[in-house]
Motif scaffolding. Sequence first.
Motif, PDB file in Angstrom:
ATOM      1  N   MET A   1       0.821  -1.271   0.056  1.00 32.22           N
ATOM      2  CA  MET A   1       0.045   0.064  -0.099  1.00 32.22           C
ATOM      3  C   MET A   1       0.811   1.270   0.018  1.00 32.22           C
ATOM      4  SD  MET A   1      -2.258   1.470   3.154  1.00 32.22           S
ATOM      5  CE  MET A   1      -4.055   1.564   2.351  1.00 32.22           C
ATOM      6  N   ASN A   2       0.647   2.234  -0.873  1.00 31.04           N
ATOM      7  CA  ASN A   2       1.486   3.418  -0.836  1.00 31.04           C
ATOM      8  C   ASN A   2       0.916   4.430   0.366  1.00 31.04           C
ATOM      9  OD1 ASN A   2       2.954   3.234  -3.166  1.00 31.04           O
ATOM     10  ND2 ASN A   2       1.422   3.514  -4.435  1.00 31.04           N
ATOM     11  N   VAL A   3       1.483   4.525   1.270  1.00 27.61           N
ATOM     12  CA  VAL A   3       1.249   5.431   2.321  1.00 27.61           C
ATOM     13  C   VAL A   3       1.118   6.902   1.759  1.00 27.61           C
ATOM     14  CG1 VAL A   3       1.371   6.046   4.642  1.00 27.61           C
ATOM     15  CG2 VAL A   3       1.789   3.757   4.111  1.00 27.61           C
ATOM     16  N   HIS A   4      -0.005   7.586   1.845  1.00 27.44           N
ATOM     17  CA  HIS A   4      -0.073   8.939   1.639  1.00 27.44           C
ATOM     18  C   HIS A   4      -0.095   9.821   2.867  1.00 27.44           C
ATOM     19  CE1 HIS A   4       0.175   8.125  -2.759  1.00 27.44           C
ATOM     20  NE2 HIS A   4      -0.791   7.146  -2.657  1.00 27.44           N
ATOM     21  N   PHE A   5      -0.372   9.334   3.856  1.00 21.79           N
ATOM     22  CA  PHE A   5      -0.644  10.190   5.122  1.00 21.79           C
ATOM     23  C   PHE A   5       0.177   9.440   6.103  1.00 21.79           C
ATOM     24  CE2 PHE A   5      -4.026   7.320   4.608  1.00 21.79           C
ATOM     25  CZ  PHE A   5      -4.132   6.484   5.695  1.00 21.79           C
ATOM     26  N   PHE A  57     -18.929  10.306   4.566  1.00 14.63           N
ATOM     27  CA  PHE A  57     -18.575   9.093   3.417  1.00 14.63           C
ATOM     28  C   PHE A  57     -19.573   8.031   3.152  1.00 14.63           C
ATOM     29  CE2 PHE A  57     -16.223   5.546   1.750  1.00 14.63           C
ATOM     30  CZ  PHE A  57     -15.682   5.988   0.650  1.00 14.63           C
ATOM     31  N   GLY A  58     -20.187   7.724   4.293  1.00 21.54           N
ATOM     32  CA  GLY A  58     -21.176   6.535   4.245  1.00 21.54           C
ATOM     33  C   GLY A  58     -20.908   5.271   4.683  1.00 21.54           C
ATOM     34  N   ARG A  59     -21.569   4.369   4.807  1.00 20.45           N
ATOM     35  CA  ARG A  59     -21.212   2.942   5.469  1.00 20.45           C
ATOM     36  C   ARG A  59     -20.646   3.356   6.759  1.00 20.45           C
ATOM     37  NH1 ARG A  59     -17.420   0.198   1.859  1.00 20.45           N
ATOM     38  NH2 ARG A  59     -17.935  -1.588   3.072  1.00 20.45           N
ATOM     39  N   GLY A  60     -21.136   4.033   7.684  1.00 20.04           N
ATOM     40  CA  GLY A  60     -20.640   4.395   9.110  1.00 20.04           C
ATOM     41  C   GLY A  60     -19.382   5.258   9.247  1.00 20.04           C
ATOM     42  N   PRO A  64     -13.751  13.789   7.937  1.00 19.75           N
ATOM     43  CA  PRO A  64     -13.363  15.396   8.098  1.00 19.75           C
ATOM     44  C   PRO A  64     -12.122  15.537   7.535  1.00 19.75           C
ATOM     45  CG  PRO A  64     -14.474  14.285   9.938  1.00 19.75           C
ATOM     46  CD  PRO A  64     -14.117  13.410   9.214  1.00 19.75           C
ATOM     47  N   HIS A  65     -12.026  16.682   6.940  1.00 24.74           N
ATOM     48  CA  HIS A  65     -10.374  17.042   6.262  1.00 24.74           C
ATOM     49  C   HIS A  65     -10.578  18.346   6.063  1.00 24.74           C
ATOM     50  CE1 HIS A  65     -13.150  16.105   2.881  1.00 24.74           C
ATOM     51  NE2 HIS A  65     -12.375  16.998   1.903  1.00 24.74           N
ATOM     52  N   ALA A  66      -9.215  18.738   5.979  1.00 27.10           N
ATOM     53  CA  ALA A  66      -8.971  20.175   5.897  1.00 27.10           C
ATOM     54  C   ALA A  66      -7.323  20.327   5.548  1.00 27.10           C
ATOM     55  CB  ALA A  66      -9.063  21.104   7.031  1.00 27.10           C
ATOM     56  N   ARG A  67      -7.061  21.741   5.179  1.00 23.06           N
ATOM     57  CA  ARG A  67      -5.791  21.956   4.889  1.00 23.06           C
ATOM     58  C   ARG A  67      -5.056  23.057   6.049  1.00 23.06           C
ATOM     59  NH1 ARG A  67      -5.123  21.474  -1.577  1.00 23.06           N
ATOM     60  NH2 ARG A  67      -6.726  20.157  -1.639  1.00 23.06           N
ATOM     61  N   GLY A 108      -2.407  20.233  -2.663  1.00 23.21           N
ATOM     62  CA  GLY A 108      -2.993  19.922  -3.972  1.00 23.21           C
ATOM     63  C   GLY A 108      -3.153  18.479  -4.184  1.00 23.21           C
ATOM     64  N   VAL A 109      -2.334  17.942  -5.020  1.00 22.30           N
ATOM     65  CA  VAL A 109      -2.605  16.331  -5.284  1.00 22.30           C
ATOM     66  C   VAL A 109      -2.271  15.642  -4.097  1.00 22.30           C
ATOM     67  CG1 VAL A 109      -1.473  14.556  -6.958  1.00 22.30           C
ATOM     68  CG2 VAL A 109      -1.861  16.920  -7.827  1.00 22.30           C
ATOM     69  N   ALA A 110      -1.347  15.971  -3.376  1.00 24.62           N
ATOM     70  CA  ALA A 110      -0.983  15.018  -1.991  1.00 24.62           C
ATOM     71  C   ALA A 110      -2.163  14.978  -1.188  1.00 24.62           C
ATOM     72  CB  ALA A 110       0.192  15.832  -1.271  1.00 24.62           C
ATOM     73  N   HIS A 111      -3.161  16.177  -1.093  1.00 23.23           N
ATOM     74  CA  HIS A 111      -4.121  16.042  -0.230  1.00 23.23           C
ATOM     75  C   HIS A 111      -5.321  15.110  -0.952  1.00 23.23           C
ATOM     76  CE1 HIS A 111      -7.177  17.343   2.582  1.00 23.23           C
ATOM     77  NE2 HIS A 111      -7.977  17.892   1.366  1.00 23.23           N
ATOM     78  N   LEU A 112      -5.312  15.149  -2.209  1.00 24.04           N
ATOM     79  CA  LEU A 112      -6.157  14.272  -2.987  1.00 24.04           C
ATOM     80  C   LEU A 112      -5.871  12.759  -2.673  1.00 24.04           C
ATOM     81  CD1 LEU A 112      -7.031  16.426  -6.199  1.00 24.04           C
ATOM     82  CD2 LEU A 112      -8.446  16.408  -4.116  1.00 24.04           C
ATOM     83  N   HIS A 113      -4.497  12.288  -2.820  1.00 27.41           N
ATOM     84  CA  HIS A 113      -4.031  11.124  -2.886  1.00 27.41           C
ATOM     85  C   HIS A 113      -4.291  10.703  -1.405  1.00 27.41           C
ATOM     86  CE1 HIS A 113      -2.137  10.470  -6.719  1.00 27.41           C
ATOM     87  NE2 HIS A 113      -1.484  11.691  -6.626  1.00 27.41           N
ATOM     88  N   ALA A 114      -3.970  11.512  -0.308  1.00 29.27           N
ATOM     89  CA  ALA A 114      -4.368  11.168   0.810  1.00 29.27           C
ATOM     90  C   ALA A 114      -5.736  10.776   1.141  1.00 29.27           C
ATOM     91  CB  ALA A 114      -3.787  12.069   1.953  1.00 29.27           C
ATOM     92  N   LEU A 115      -6.647  11.495   0.668  1.00 29.05           N
ATOM     93  CA  LEU A 115      -8.088  11.328   0.817  1.00 29.05           C
ATOM     94  C   LEU A 115      -8.406   9.901   0.090  1.00 29.05           C
ATOM     95  CD1 LEU A 115      -9.819  14.723   0.319  1.00 29.05           C
ATOM     96  CD2 LEU A 115      -9.871  13.394   2.164  1.00 29.05           C
ATOM     97  N   ALA A 116      -8.038   9.954  -1.166  1.00 33.88           N
ATOM     98  CA  ALA A 116      -8.097   8.572  -1.939  1.00 33.88           C
ATOM     99  C   ALA A 116      -7.563   7.320  -1.173  1.00 33.88           C
ATOM    100  CB  ALA A 116      -7.446   8.790  -3.323  1.00 33.88           C
ATOM    101  N   ALA A 117      -6.731   7.499  -0.488  1.00 37.60           N
ATOM    102  CA  ALA A 117      -6.072   6.481   0.254  1.00 37.60           C
ATOM    103  C   ALA A 117      -6.795   6.016   1.635  1.00 37.60           C
ATOM    104  CB  ALA A 117      -4.774   6.582   0.712  1.00 37.60           C
ATOM    105  N   VAL A 118      -7.543   6.898   2.193  1.00 36.46           N
ATOM    106  CA  VAL A 118      -8.465   6.718   3.190  1.00 36.46           C
ATOM    107  C   VAL A 118      -9.681   6.182   2.720  1.00 36.46           C
ATOM    108  CG1 VAL A 118     -10.005   7.796   4.886  1.00 36.46           C
ATOM    109  CG2 VAL A 118      -7.460   8.685   4.673  1.00 36.46           C
ATOM    110  N   SER A 119     -10.214   6.672   1.497  1.00 34.30           N
ATOM    111  CA  SER A 119     -11.404   6.282   0.795  1.00 34.30           C
ATOM    112  C   SER A 119     -11.274   4.721   0.474  1.00 34.30           C
ATOM    113  CB  SER A 119     -11.801   7.041  -0.342  1.00 34.30           C
ATOM    114  OG  SER A 119     -12.902   6.458  -0.936  1.00 34.30           O
TER     115      SER A 119
END
Length: 153
Positions: A1-5, A57-60, A64-67, A108-119
């Motif tokens: 797994m690529n860790v983005h956070f 997000f759903g499914r319980g 929450p995220h911010a910069r 920017g992109v790093a935030h989106l990658h981190a959100l995607a990893a959590v998702s």
Amino acid sequence: MNVHFKLIPEAFVLSDAGTKAAVLGDLAQCFARAYGFAAPDVLEALEEREKLGSTGFGRGVAIPHARLAGINRPVAAVLKLSAPVDFDAADGMPVELAFGLISPENAGVAHLHALAAVSRLVRDEATNRMLLEATDTEALIASLTNASDRDVA
């Protein structure tokens, strides 16, 4: 797994928060204790983001995220709620797990990658179930470790 956070053991908390506002407050306190942020700054950033639309997000799960200024990489915190909380999630389900994410102000992109990893983590049925069923910090950490190990294999 690529860790983005970054996620450290101190960033896992069992919470008795009973409202969405209390969940955001507990996340801000968790980020303050684990990473040394000013809790009021984190809370303000999370609340501002939440005003744009629910991070339920759903499914319980809520994400929450911010910069914030002054950090150099995304960091995360996890709250396991003792009772479900209404979070205005897309699926209408109450939240039992809040996976917070704070990224650098210009991430920017790093935030989106981190959100995607959590998702990806919380969309995986087995991981989602293990996280929601965790009863203590050690079980939360084990669930995330198992998910990471599974992704590497």
